[in-house]
Design an enzyme around this catalytic site. Structure first.
Site, mmCIF file in Angstrom:
data_model
loop_
_atom_site.group_PDB
_atom_site.id
_atom_site.type_symbol
_atom_site.label_atom_id
_atom_site.label_comp_id
_atom_site.label_asym_id
_atom_site.label_seq_id
_atom_site.Cartn_x
_atom_site.Cartn_y
_atom_site.Cartn_z
ATOM 1 N N GLU A 1 -8.477 33.174 -89.813
ATOM 2 C CA GLU A 1 -8.010 34.747 -89.840
ATOM 3 C C GLU A 1 -7.174 35.102 -91.106
ATOM 4 O O GLU A 1 -7.497 36.107 -91.471
ATOM 5 C CB GLU A 1 -6.923 34.940 -88.645
ATOM 6 N N VAL B 1 -8.740 36.882 -94.956
ATOM 7 C CA VAL B 1 -9.437 38.574 -95.404
ATOM 8 C C VAL B 1 -8.117 39.228 -95.510
ATOM 9 O O VAL B 1 -7.921 39.627 -96.705
ATOM 10 C CB VAL B 1 -10.136 38.847 -94.595
ATOM 11 N N LYS C 1 -14.156 38.142 -99.824
ATOM 12 C CA LYS C 1 -13.661 38.556 -98.404
ATOM 13 C C LYS C 1 -14.907 39.406 -97.690
ATOM 14 O O LYS C 1 -15.115 39.234 -96.539
ATOM 15 C CB LYS C 1 -12.493 39.406 -98.713
#
Length: 337
Positions: free
Chosen positions: A145, A148, A220
Protein backbone atom coordinates in the site's frame (compact mmCIF):
# COMPACT_ATOMS: atom_id res chain seq x y z
CA UNK A 1 1.45 -13.17 14.63
CA UNK A 2 5.22 -12.81 14.76
CA UNK A 3 6.85 -10.09 12.68
CA UNK A 4 10.40 -9.48 11.52
CA UNK A 5 11.68 -6.19 10.13
CA UNK A 6 14.44 -5.67 7.58
CA UNK A 7 15.57 -2.04 7.52
CA UNK A 8 15.05 0.36 10.41
CA UNK A 9 14.54 3.67 8.68
CA UNK A 10 11.92 6.36 9.15
CA UNK A 11 9.07 4.24 7.80
CA UNK A 12 9.59 1.24 10.05
CA UNK A 13 10.14 3.46 13.07
CA UNK A 14 6.75 5.02 12.37
CA UNK A 15 5.24 1.56 12.10
CA UNK A 16 6.79 0.50 15.42
CA UNK A 17 5.38 3.60 17.11
CA UNK A 18 1.88 2.80 15.83
CA UNK A 19 2.22 -0.89 16.74
CA UNK A 20 3.22 0.11 20.27
CA UNK A 21 0.27 2.49 20.64
CA UNK A 22 -2.24 -0.01 19.25
CA UNK A 23 -1.19 -3.03 21.30
CA UNK A 24 -4.31 -3.10 23.49
CA UNK A 25 -6.60 -2.19 20.60
CA UNK A 26 -5.30 -5.14 18.58
CA UNK A 27 -6.05 -7.50 21.47
CA UNK A 28 -9.57 -6.11 21.93
CA UNK A 29 -10.40 -5.95 18.21
CA UNK A 30 -8.81 -9.13 16.92
CA UNK A 31 -8.08 -11.12 20.05
CA UNK A 32 -4.46 -11.51 19.12
CA UNK A 33 -1.01 -10.13 19.79
CA UNK A 34 1.35 -8.94 17.09
CA UNK A 35 4.87 -9.51 18.32
CA UNK A 36 7.96 -7.98 16.77
CA UNK A 37 10.53 -10.74 17.27
CA UNK A 38 13.38 -9.76 14.94
CA UNK A 39 14.90 -6.63 13.46
CA UNK A 40 17.87 -6.37 11.14
CA UNK A 41 19.59 -3.26 9.84
CA UNK A 42 23.03 -3.09 8.26
CA UNK A 43 23.91 0.05 10.25
CA UNK A 44 21.74 -0.02 13.38
CA UNK A 45 22.20 -3.66 14.32
CA UNK A 46 20.30 -6.92 14.73
CA UNK A 47 18.08 -8.31 17.49
CA UNK A 48 16.02 -11.48 17.97
CA UNK A 49 13.69 -12.27 20.87
CA UNK A 50 11.16 -15.09 20.46
CA UNK A 51 9.07 -13.59 23.27
CA UNK A 52 8.82 -10.25 21.54
CA UNK A 53 11.13 -7.23 21.47
CA UNK A 54 10.26 -4.43 23.89
CA UNK A 55 9.01 -1.74 21.49
CA UNK A 56 9.45 1.19 23.86
CA UNK A 57 13.03 0.21 24.58
CA UNK A 58 13.69 -0.35 20.87
CA UNK A 59 12.35 3.09 19.94
CA UNK A 60 14.41 4.69 22.69
CA UNK A 61 17.59 3.10 21.38
CA UNK A 62 16.78 4.14 17.83
CA UNK A 63 16.09 7.73 18.89
CA UNK A 64 19.42 7.80 20.75
CA UNK A 65 21.29 6.26 17.79
CA UNK A 66 22.40 3.30 19.89
CA UNK A 67 23.57 0.13 18.19
CA UNK A 68 21.00 -2.59 18.74
CA UNK A 69 23.11 -5.73 18.31
CA UNK A 70 23.24 -7.91 21.41
CA UNK A 71 24.45 -11.19 19.95
CA UNK A 72 20.96 -12.67 19.64
CA UNK A 73 20.91 -12.48 15.81
CA UNK A 74 24.07 -13.02 13.80
CA UNK A 75 24.96 -11.21 10.59
CA UNK A 76 24.80 -14.53 8.73
CA UNK A 77 21.24 -15.35 9.81
CA UNK A 78 18.58 -13.99 7.50
CA UNK A 79 15.23 -12.86 8.86
CA UNK A 80 13.53 -15.02 6.22
CA UNK A 81 15.18 -18.15 7.63
CA UNK A 82 13.68 -17.73 11.13
CA UNK A 83 10.88 -20.30 11.39
CA UNK A 84 8.98 -18.44 14.10
CA UNK A 85 8.34 -15.44 11.87
CA UNK A 86 5.02 -15.21 10.01
CA UNK A 87 5.39 -11.84 8.30
CA UNK A 88 8.31 -9.68 7.22
CA UNK A 89 8.21 -5.91 6.83
CA UNK A 90 10.80 -5.03 4.19
CA UNK A 91 11.94 -1.39 4.15
CA UNK A 92 15.50 -1.30 2.85
CA UNK A 93 16.58 0.70 -0.18
CA UNK A 94 16.27 -0.26 -3.86
CA UNK A 95 16.70 1.21 -7.30
CA UNK A 96 14.70 1.24 -10.54
CA UNK A 97 17.33 -0.78 -12.42
CA UNK A 98 17.51 -4.04 -10.48
CA UNK A 99 15.17 -3.55 -7.51
CA UNK A 100 17.89 -4.84 -5.22
CA UNK A 101 18.66 -5.43 -2.43
CA UNK A 102 14.95 -5.17 -1.57
CA UNK A 103 13.96 -7.54 -4.39
CA UNK A 104 16.18 -10.32 -3.02
CA UNK A 105 14.91 -9.83 0.54
CA UNK A 106 11.28 -10.00 -0.63
CA UNK A 107 11.86 -13.01 -2.88
CA UNK A 108 13.61 -14.93 -0.08
CA UNK A 109 10.86 -14.12 2.41
CA UNK A 110 8.05 -15.23 0.09
CA UNK A 111 9.97 -18.37 -0.90
CA UNK A 112 10.28 -19.22 2.79
CA UNK A 113 6.52 -18.95 3.31
CA UNK A 114 6.46 -15.51 4.92
CA UNK A 115 3.90 -12.82 4.22
CA UNK A 116 5.60 -9.60 3.08
CA UNK A 117 4.71 -5.94 3.49
CA UNK A 118 6.96 -3.50 1.66
CA UNK A 119 7.13 0.21 0.91
CA UNK A 120 9.80 -0.28 -1.75
CA UNK A 121 8.71 0.81 -5.21
CA UNK A 122 11.60 -0.73 -7.18
CA UNK A 123 10.87 -4.45 -6.69
CA UNK A 124 7.12 -4.00 -7.17
CA UNK A 125 7.49 -1.84 -10.29
CA UNK A 126 10.10 -4.11 -11.87
CA UNK A 127 9.37 -7.64 -10.64
CA UNK A 128 5.73 -7.77 -9.58
CA UNK A 129 4.67 -10.68 -11.79
CA UNK A 130 7.52 -12.85 -10.56
CA UNK A 131 7.08 -11.92 -6.89
CA UNK A 132 3.31 -12.31 -6.99
CA UNK A 133 3.68 -15.79 -8.51
CA UNK A 134 6.06 -16.81 -5.71
CA UNK A 135 3.57 -15.48 -3.14
CA UNK A 136 0.73 -17.47 -4.69
CA UNK A 137 2.82 -20.66 -4.89
CA UNK A 138 3.62 -20.37 -1.19
CA UNK A 139 0.09 -19.32 -0.14
CA UNK A 140 1.27 -16.02 1.35
CA UNK A 141 0.48 -12.35 0.73
CA UNK A 142 2.55 -9.55 -0.76
CA UNK A 143 1.18 -6.13 0.25
CA UNK A 144 2.53 -2.73 -0.82
CA UNK A 145 0.00 0.00 0.00
CA UNK A 146 2.74 2.47 0.93
CA UNK A 147 4.42 2.41 -2.49
CA UNK A 148 2.11 4.87 -4.23
CA UNK A 149 0.55 7.46 -1.88
CA UNK A 150 2.25 6.72 1.41
CA UNK A 151 -0.46 6.12 4.03
CA UNK A 152 -3.34 7.37 1.88
CA UNK A 153 -5.40 4.19 1.32
CA UNK A 154 -5.32 4.02 -2.46
CA UNK A 155 -5.34 0.25 -2.89
CA UNK A 156 -7.89 -0.23 -0.12
CA UNK A 157 -10.21 2.16 -1.94
CA UNK A 158 -9.76 0.28 -5.22
CA UNK A 159 -10.00 -3.23 -3.75
CA UNK A 160 -12.89 -2.68 -1.37
CA UNK A 161 -14.90 0.46 -2.11
CA UNK A 162 -14.68 0.15 -5.91
CA UNK A 163 -15.02 -3.63 -6.07
CA UNK A 164 -17.25 -4.60 -9.00
CA UNK A 165 -16.95 -1.23 -10.73
CA UNK A 166 -14.86 -0.85 -13.88
CA UNK A 167 -11.95 1.56 -13.72
CA UNK A 168 -11.48 3.43 -16.99
CA UNK A 169 -8.80 5.98 -16.18
CA UNK A 170 -6.46 7.06 -13.41
CA UNK A 171 -4.80 10.47 -13.18
CA UNK A 172 -2.73 11.62 -10.27
CA UNK A 173 -0.18 13.84 -8.62
CA UNK A 174 2.06 11.02 -7.48
CA UNK A 175 5.21 12.81 -6.40
CA UNK A 176 5.07 15.31 -3.55
CA UNK A 177 8.55 16.72 -4.19
CA UNK A 178 7.82 17.78 -7.76
CA UNK A 179 4.45 19.18 -6.73
CA UNK A 180 6.07 21.23 -3.99
CA UNK A 181 8.65 22.61 -6.42
CA UNK A 182 6.00 23.55 -8.99
CA UNK A 183 3.90 25.20 -6.27
CA UNK A 184 6.85 27.30 -5.12
CA UNK A 185 7.78 28.25 -8.68
CA UNK A 186 4.21 29.40 -9.34
CA UNK A 187 4.64 31.76 -6.38
CA UNK A 188 7.61 33.39 -8.11
CA UNK A 189 10.61 31.29 -7.15
CA UNK A 190 13.13 29.71 -9.49
CA UNK A 191 13.47 25.96 -10.00
CA UNK A 192 16.86 25.98 -8.28
CA UNK A 193 15.58 27.89 -5.26
CA UNK A 194 12.44 25.77 -4.94
CA UNK A 195 14.54 22.59 -5.11
CA UNK A 196 16.94 23.93 -2.49
CA UNK A 197 14.09 24.72 -0.09
CA UNK A 198 12.59 21.27 -0.72
CA UNK A 199 15.92 19.68 0.18
CA UNK A 200 16.22 21.80 3.33
CA UNK A 201 12.76 20.69 4.44
CA UNK A 202 13.56 17.05 3.74
CA UNK A 203 11.06 16.76 0.87
CA UNK A 204 13.79 16.10 -1.70
CA UNK A 205 16.86 13.89 -1.58
CA UNK A 206 20.37 15.22 -2.04
CA UNK A 207 20.13 13.64 -5.50
CA UNK A 208 16.63 14.64 -6.66
CA UNK A 209 16.86 12.93 -10.06
CA UNK A 210 14.06 10.39 -9.48
CA UNK A 211 11.69 13.16 -8.40
CA UNK A 212 12.38 15.93 -10.91
CA UNK A 213 12.88 13.65 -13.92
CA UNK A 214 9.55 11.93 -13.23
CA UNK A 215 11.09 8.51 -12.58
CA UNK A 216 9.43 8.13 -9.18
CA UNK A 217 6.01 8.93 -10.63
CA UNK A 218 6.71 6.53 -13.51
CA UNK A 219 7.40 3.72 -11.06
CA UNK A 220 4.09 4.41 -9.33
CA UNK A 221 2.25 4.36 -12.66
CA UNK A 222 3.82 0.96 -13.34
CA UNK A 223 2.65 -0.31 -9.94
CA UNK A 224 -0.88 1.00 -10.51
CA UNK A 225 -1.01 -0.63 -13.95
CA UNK A 226 -0.68 -4.15 -12.61
CA UNK A 227 -2.56 -3.48 -9.38
CA UNK A 228 -5.60 -1.99 -11.10
CA UNK A 229 -5.56 -3.44 -14.61
CA UNK A 230 -3.47 -6.57 -14.16
CA UNK A 231 -1.06 -5.37 -16.85
CA UNK A 232 2.69 -5.09 -16.41
CA UNK A 233 3.52 -2.19 -18.71
CA UNK A 234 7.24 -2.04 -17.97
CA UNK A 235 8.98 1.24 -17.14
CA UNK A 236 10.36 1.53 -20.66
CA UNK A 237 6.82 1.63 -22.07
CA UNK A 238 5.70 4.59 -19.97
CA UNK A 239 6.69 7.86 -21.74
CA UNK A 240 8.06 10.19 -19.08
CA UNK A 241 8.85 13.89 -19.00
CA UNK A 242 9.95 15.52 -15.74
CA UNK A 243 9.69 19.05 -14.39
CA UNK A 244 13.35 20.07 -14.62
CA UNK A 245 12.89 21.79 -18.00
CA UNK A 246 9.83 23.84 -17.00
CA UNK A 247 10.58 27.56 -17.02
CA UNK A 248 9.13 30.23 -14.78
CA UNK A 249 7.79 31.84 -17.95
CA UNK A 250 5.78 28.69 -18.77
CA UNK A 251 4.30 28.71 -15.27
CA UNK A 252 3.45 32.41 -15.56
CA UNK A 253 1.78 31.86 -18.95
CA UNK A 254 -0.29 29.03 -17.52
CA UNK A 255 -1.25 31.17 -14.54
CA UNK A 256 -2.34 34.03 -16.81
CA UNK A 257 -4.51 31.52 -18.66
CA UNK A 258 -6.15 30.43 -15.40
CA UNK A 259 -4.18 27.20 -15.22
CA UNK A 260 -1.63 25.48 -12.98
CA UNK A 261 1.11 23.15 -14.20
CA UNK A 262 1.21 19.83 -12.38
CA UNK A 263 3.23 16.66 -12.99
CA UNK A 264 0.56 14.09 -13.84
CA UNK A 265 0.95 10.34 -13.93
CA UNK A 266 -1.88 8.64 -15.76
CA UNK A 267 -3.26 5.34 -17.00
CA UNK A 268 -6.07 4.95 -19.52
CA UNK A 269 -8.05 1.91 -20.66
CA UNK A 270 -9.30 1.89 -24.24
CA UNK A 271 -10.81 -1.45 -25.14
CA UNK A 272 -8.23 -4.00 -24.03
CA UNK A 273 -5.33 -1.58 -24.33
CA UNK A 274 -3.76 0.09 -21.27
CA UNK A 275 -1.48 3.07 -21.78
CA UNK A 276 0.45 5.08 -19.22
CA UNK A 277 2.45 8.28 -19.19
CA UNK A 278 4.02 10.89 -16.92
CA UNK A 279 4.25 14.52 -18.00
CA UNK A 280 3.67 18.11 -16.86
CA UNK A 281 0.20 19.33 -17.79
CA UNK A 282 -1.33 22.79 -17.67
CA UNK A 283 -4.64 22.16 -15.89
CA UNK A 284 -7.52 24.64 -15.61
CA UNK A 285 -8.48 25.52 -12.05
CA UNK A 286 -11.77 23.70 -12.65
CA UNK A 287 -9.72 20.48 -12.68
CA UNK A 288 -9.51 19.18 -9.11
CA UNK A 289 -5.86 18.14 -9.54
CA UNK A 290 -4.93 21.69 -10.53
CA UNK A 291 -5.64 22.90 -7.01
CA UNK A 292 -3.49 20.33 -5.19
CA UNK A 293 -0.45 22.21 -3.88
CA UNK A 294 2.61 21.59 -1.75
CA UNK A 295 3.67 18.02 -0.96
CA UNK A 296 0.12 16.70 -1.08
CA UNK A 297 -0.58 13.80 -3.44
CA UNK A 298 -3.88 12.97 -5.13
CA UNK A 299 -5.41 10.38 -7.43
CA UNK A 300 -8.54 10.79 -9.52
CA UNK A 301 -10.17 7.52 -10.58
CA UNK A 302 -12.76 7.47 -13.36
CA UNK A 303 -15.12 4.50 -13.15
CA UNK A 304 -18.02 3.17 -15.21
CA UNK A 305 -20.67 3.50 -12.49
CA UNK A 306 -19.48 6.17 -10.06
CA UNK A 307 -17.81 8.51 -12.50
CA UNK A 308 -14.89 10.41 -10.96
CA UNK A 309 -13.67 9.62 -7.45
CA UNK A 310 -10.70 11.44 -5.93
CA UNK A 311 -8.58 10.73 -2.89
CA UNK A 312 -5.94 13.09 -1.50
CA UNK A 313 -3.43 12.78 1.28
CA UNK A 314 0.20 13.07 2.34
CA UNK A 315 2.74 11.52 0.02
CA UNK A 316 5.40 11.01 2.68
CA UNK A 317 6.07 11.08 6.40
CA UNK A 318 7.08 8.77 9.22
CA UNK A 319 3.68 8.08 10.72
CA UNK A 320 1.87 8.43 7.39
CA UNK A 321 3.90 5.73 5.64
CA UNK A 322 4.22 3.77 8.87
CA UNK A 323 0.44 3.62 8.89
CA UNK A 324 0.46 2.15 5.38
CA UNK A 325 2.58 -0.70 6.73
CA UNK A 326 0.29 -1.11 9.75
CA UNK A 327 -2.77 -1.18 7.47
CA UNK A 328 -1.24 -3.89 5.28
CA UNK A 329 -0.33 -5.95 8.34
CA UNK A 330 -3.94 -5.69 9.56
CA UNK A 331 -5.23 -6.82 6.16
CA UNK A 332 -3.03 -9.90 6.25
CA UNK A 333 -4.04 -10.57 9.86
CA UNK A 334 -7.76 -10.37 8.99
CA UNK A 335 -7.35 -12.55 5.90
CA UNK A 336 -5.55 -15.27 7.84
CA UNK A 337 -7.63 -15.52 11.01
Amino acid sequence: MNIGIIGLGTVTQGFIEILSEKKNWLQEKYGTHIKLVAVKDIQKGNVYNSNGIDLIELLSKLNNNENLSDGSLSEDTTVASINAIDLIVEATYSDYKTGDPAYTFIKDALSNGKHVVTTNKGPVALRFTELNKIAEENNVSLRYEGTVLSGTPTFSLIEECLAGDEILEIRGILNGTSNYILSKMSEGGSFENALSVAQEKGYAEADPTNDVKGYDARGKVAILSHKVFGVELGLENIPTIGIDAISKEALDTAKNDGKNIRLIGSLKKEGNIITGKVQPEALPTSDALSNIGGVTNAIEITTKYLGKVMITGPGAGKLETGYAVFSDVLTILKNNK
